[in-house]
Design a protein around this motif. Sequence first.
Motif, PDB file in Angstrom:
ATOM      1  N   TYR A  66       1.015  -1.362   0.049  1.00 24.93           N
ATOM      2  CA  TYR A  66      -0.076   0.032   0.005  1.00 24.93           C
ATOM      3  C   TYR A  66       0.747   1.074   0.008  1.00 24.93           C
ATOM      4  O   TYR A  66       1.809   1.433   1.100  1.00 24.93           O
ATOM      5  N   ILE A  67       0.813   2.003  -1.015  1.00 24.92           N
ATOM      6  CA  ILE A  67       1.508   3.319  -1.054  1.00 24.92           C
ATOM      7  C   ILE A  67       0.658   4.400  -0.497  1.00 24.92           C
ATOM      8  O   ILE A  67      -0.133   4.596  -1.051  1.00 24.92           O
ATOM      9  N   GLN A  68       1.217   5.095   0.564  1.00 29.95           N
ATOM     10  CA  GLN A  68       0.250   5.959   1.236  1.00 29.95           C
ATOM     11  C   GLN A  68       1.254   7.000   1.776  1.00 29.95           C
ATOM     12  O   GLN A  68       2.300   7.089   1.475  1.00 29.95           O
ATOM     13  N   LYS A  69       0.408   7.939   2.680  1.00 31.07           N
ATOM     14  CA  LYS A  69       1.444   8.956   3.087  1.00 31.07           C
ATOM     15  C   LYS A  69       1.659   8.641   4.446  1.00 31.07           C
ATOM     16  O   LYS A  69       2.898   8.980   4.776  1.00 31.07           O
ATOM     17  N   TRP A  70       0.907   7.933   5.333  1.00 32.38           N
ATOM     18  CA  TRP A  70       1.304   7.752   6.627  1.00 32.38           C
ATOM     19  C   TRP A  70       1.560   6.004   6.683  1.00 32.38           C
ATOM     20  O   TRP A  70       0.795   5.165   6.239  1.00 32.38           O
ATOM     21  N   PRO A  71       2.682   5.940   7.505  1.00 30.04           N
ATOM     22  CA  PRO A  71       3.133   4.628   7.751  1.00 30.04           C
ATOM     23  C   PRO A  71       2.336   3.931   8.733  1.00 30.04           C
ATOM     24  O   PRO A  71       1.702   4.567   9.647  1.00 30.04           O
ATOM     25  N   TRP A  72       2.038   2.335   8.713  1.00 27.91           N
ATOM     26  CA  TRP A  72       1.229   1.796   9.438  1.00 27.91           C
ATOM     27  C   TRP A  72       2.210   1.354  10.780  1.00 27.91           C
ATOM     28  O   TRP A  72       2.077   0.123  11.064  1.00 27.91           O
ATOM     29  N   THR A  73       2.685   2.357  11.244  1.00 26.23           N
ATOM     30  CA  THR A  73       3.641   1.900  12.605  1.00 26.23           C
ATOM     31  C   THR A  73       2.847   2.799  13.696  1.00 26.23           C
ATOM     32  O   THR A  73       2.541   3.849  13.499  1.00 26.23           O
ATOM     33  N   PHE A  74       3.014   2.440  15.120  1.00 27.98           N
ATOM     34  CA  PHE A  74       2.615   2.927  16.002  1.00 27.98           C
ATOM     35  C   PHE A  74       3.525   3.035  17.024  1.00 27.98           C
ATOM     36  O   PHE A  74       4.420   2.252  17.122  1.00 27.98           O
ATOM     37  N   GLY A  75       3.175   3.567  18.089  1.00 28.17           N
ATOM     38  CA  GLY A  75       4.154   3.774  19.488  1.00 28.17           C
ATOM     39  C   GLY A  75       4.317   5.341  19.832  1.00 28.17           C
ATOM     40  O   GLY A  75       3.786   6.109  19.041  1.00 28.17           O
ATOM     41  N   PRO A  76       4.977   5.467  20.963  1.00 28.47           N
ATOM     42  CA  PRO A  76       5.383   6.710  21.506  1.00 28.47           C
ATOM     43  C   PRO A  76       6.026   7.537  20.561  1.00 28.47           C
ATOM     44  O   PRO A  76       6.062   8.881  20.689  1.00 28.47           O
ATOM     45  N   ASP A  77       7.139   6.909  19.696  1.00 30.56           N
ATOM     46  CA  ASP A  77       8.022   7.710  19.041  1.00 30.56           C
ATOM     47  C   ASP A  77       7.565   7.870  17.570  1.00 30.56           C
ATOM     48  O   ASP A  77       8.451   7.998  16.669  1.00 30.56           O
ATOM     49  N   TYR A  78       6.083   8.129  17.496  1.00 28.12           N
ATOM     50  CA  TYR A  78       5.523   8.291  15.999  1.00 28.12           C
ATOM     51  C   TYR A  78       6.045   9.617  15.499  1.00 28.12           C
ATOM     52  O   TYR A  78       5.088  10.481  16.054  1.00 28.12           O
ATOM     53  N   PRO A  79       6.692   9.960  14.360  1.00 19.09           N
ATOM     54  CA  PRO A  79       6.696  11.445  14.301  1.00 19.09           C
ATOM     55  C   PRO A  79       5.751  11.951  13.076  1.00 19.09           C
ATOM     56  O   PRO A  79       6.054  12.316  12.036  1.00 19.09           O
ATOM     57  N   TRP A  80       4.538  12.061  13.726  1.00 14.37           N
ATOM     58  CA  TRP A  80       3.641  12.540  12.964  1.00 14.37           C
ATOM     59  C   TRP A  80       3.501  13.765  12.335  1.00 14.37           C
ATOM     60  O   TRP A  80       3.217  14.137  11.151  1.00 14.37           O
ATOM     61  N   TRP A  81       4.415  14.945  12.948  1.00 11.08           N
ATOM     62  CA  TRP A  81       4.896  15.992  12.415  1.00 11.08           C
ATOM     63  C   TRP A  81       5.502  15.899  11.030  1.00 11.08           C
ATOM     64  O   TRP A  81       5.362  16.912  10.187  1.00 11.08           O
ATOM     65  N   LYS A  82       6.256  14.886  10.958  1.00 12.05           N
ATOM     66  CA  LYS A  82       7.199  14.816   9.751  1.00 12.05           C
ATOM     67  C   LYS A  82       6.189  14.409   8.674  1.00 12.05           C
ATOM     68  O   LYS A  82       6.314  14.440   7.563  1.00 12.05           O
ATOM     69  N   TYR A  83       5.166  13.312   8.646  1.00 14.47           N
ATOM     70  CA  TYR A  83       4.692  12.757   7.908  1.00 14.47           C
ATOM     71  C   TYR A  83       3.176  13.564   7.352  1.00 14.47           C
ATOM     72  O   TYR A  83       3.036  13.376   6.121  1.00 14.47           O
ATOM     73  N   MET A  84       2.855  14.540   8.277  1.00  9.22           N
ATOM     74  CA  MET A  84       1.697  15.460   7.797  1.00  9.22           C
ATOM     75  C   MET A  84       2.050  16.190   6.503  1.00  9.22           C
ATOM     76  O   MET A  84       0.979  16.733   6.124  1.00  9.22           O
ATOM     77  N   ASN A  85       3.217  16.690   6.297  1.00 12.87           N
ATOM     78  CA  ASN A  85       3.612  17.571   5.453  1.00 12.87           C
ATOM     79  C   ASN A  85       3.819  16.550   4.002  1.00 12.87           C
ATOM     80  O   ASN A  85       4.075  17.235   2.996  1.00 12.87           O
ATOM     81  N   ARG A  86       3.614  15.638   3.868  1.00 11.07           N
ATOM     82  CA  ARG A  86       4.255  14.464   2.852  1.00 11.07           C
ATOM     83  C   ARG A  86       2.741  14.917   1.851  1.00 11.07           C
ATOM     84  O   ARG A  86       1.621  14.827   2.172  1.00 11.07           O
ATOM     85  N   PRO A  87       3.212  14.539   0.618  1.00 12.87           N
ATOM     86  CA  PRO A  87       1.801  14.718  -0.428  1.00 12.87           C
ATOM     87  C   PRO A  87       1.140  13.467  -0.315  1.00 12.87           C
ATOM     88  O   PRO A  87       1.693  12.251   0.001  1.00 12.87           O
ATOM     89  N   VAL A  88      -0.223  13.470  -0.589  1.00 13.71           N
ATOM     90  CA  VAL A  88      -0.672  12.098  -0.775  1.00 13.71           C
ATOM     91  C   VAL A  88      -0.592  11.496  -2.243  1.00 13.71           C
ATOM     92  O   VAL A  88      -0.465  12.194  -3.272  1.00 13.71           O
ATOM     93  N   PRO A  89      -0.778  10.172  -2.406  1.00 15.32           N
ATOM     94  CA  PRO A  89      -0.490   9.720  -3.653  1.00 15.32           C
ATOM     95  C   PRO A  89      -1.780  10.226  -4.628  1.00 15.32           C
ATOM     96  O   PRO A  89      -2.809  10.375  -4.146  1.00 15.32           O
ATOM     97  N   ASN A  90      -1.503  10.278  -5.782  1.00 10.64           N
ATOM     98  CA  ASN A  90      -2.470  10.497  -6.799  1.00 10.64           C
ATOM     99  C   ASN A  90      -2.454   9.731  -7.953  1.00 10.64           C
ATOM    100  O   ASN A  90      -1.767   8.980  -8.181  1.00 10.64           O
TER     101      ASN A  90
END
Length: 414
Positions: A66-90
Amino acid sequence: MLFLTLFKESFLFAIQALVTNKLRSFLSLLGITIGIFAIISVFTMTDSLEFKLRDSVKSLGDNVIYIQKWPWTFGPDYPWWKYMNRPVPNISELDEVRRVCLKGESFAFMVSARGTAKYRSNSVENSDLQCVSHEYDKIRSFEIVNGRYFSETESSSGRAVCIIGNTIAEGLFESEDPIGKTIKVRDSKLAVIGVLKKEGESMIGSNVDTQVLIPINYARNIVDLRSDRFEPVILVKAKQGVSNDELIDELTGIMRGIRKLKPIAEDDFALNQTSMLSAQVGDLFNVVGIAGWIIGGFSILVGGFGIANIMFVSVKERTNLIGIQKSLGAKNYFILLQFLAEAIMLSIIGGIIGLLLIYGGTFIVESLMEMEVNLTQSNIILGLTISALIGVVSGFVPAYNASQLDPVEAIRTN
């Protein structure tokens, strides 16, 4: 022959011990019963949940990336601020991936949305709208029980058609045949051309029962395909014999090329696979399993002391009989085995009661959770083995003491 005789006598002594001291025996066996119940019921539930999880993951495709913007990993060290600026697949990236990817067999684009499906006065709220490109049926496993899948013309031209899940069909049409009827979703009219087979609850939240499949080229009219809110995703299924790691390596190079990333730049996309979901849930199952061992372990410990207590009392009550047996030629090991077998027998009876309670509980859980719960053969063997081991540990000392009694002194004992 000796073993059978020993087994028969031990079984009779065990039953006699239970019958003679009912309350004491009940309280002693209760610990073993609760312990086996706690441990094996946890294993039974985790096994059943894991089986359902594997089934759910299999329906999503265990060889699909699955090619996506957000990785399917979780936990306390999830750097969401880095992922939120990624472009979505088109969808244009889908065409480019399909053109150059050599290790992929099928390719699809999908966006997900929510909406109320309506037919006349009936409606189903929060329907899961899956807007998909044509090869989606080659990637996601499902069965159409009524009607058909999209034709290539319907997919490419963006016809106003849809395929609905079983829950949607039951909610909107009751006793009517949905095929050919027109439903309304997000103010758009869609002709129903197919109904999906009922799947039931999914462990990973992907359930076709509440889905409405729509051709992606029609979905452009009702949702923004570039919106992060609708979670656009490109799905790539590996060719036969190609591992997920090999496909991920190739897709990484392709996506970096499409997005023109510099060699030192980090990926601005995530390549997810279903094994990541099962690994996350697997960790949870391991924690639950450890909790089951701890809770059940304390109960079994208490039960073990109870069995030992019964055996000490049993040896004391039958000291005179032991003396007679030894004076008639019974060896020390025979006395040892006799009492040891009795302890094992008592412990196994407690374990069997625990297993019977679990077996009865599976029917209750199945009716409440609408999922298949099986007390497997391996868990039955595990439960009986644990019971037998507790019997050996708790019964060895009393049995050894009985085997070492002097026959003359034992006979004089009243």
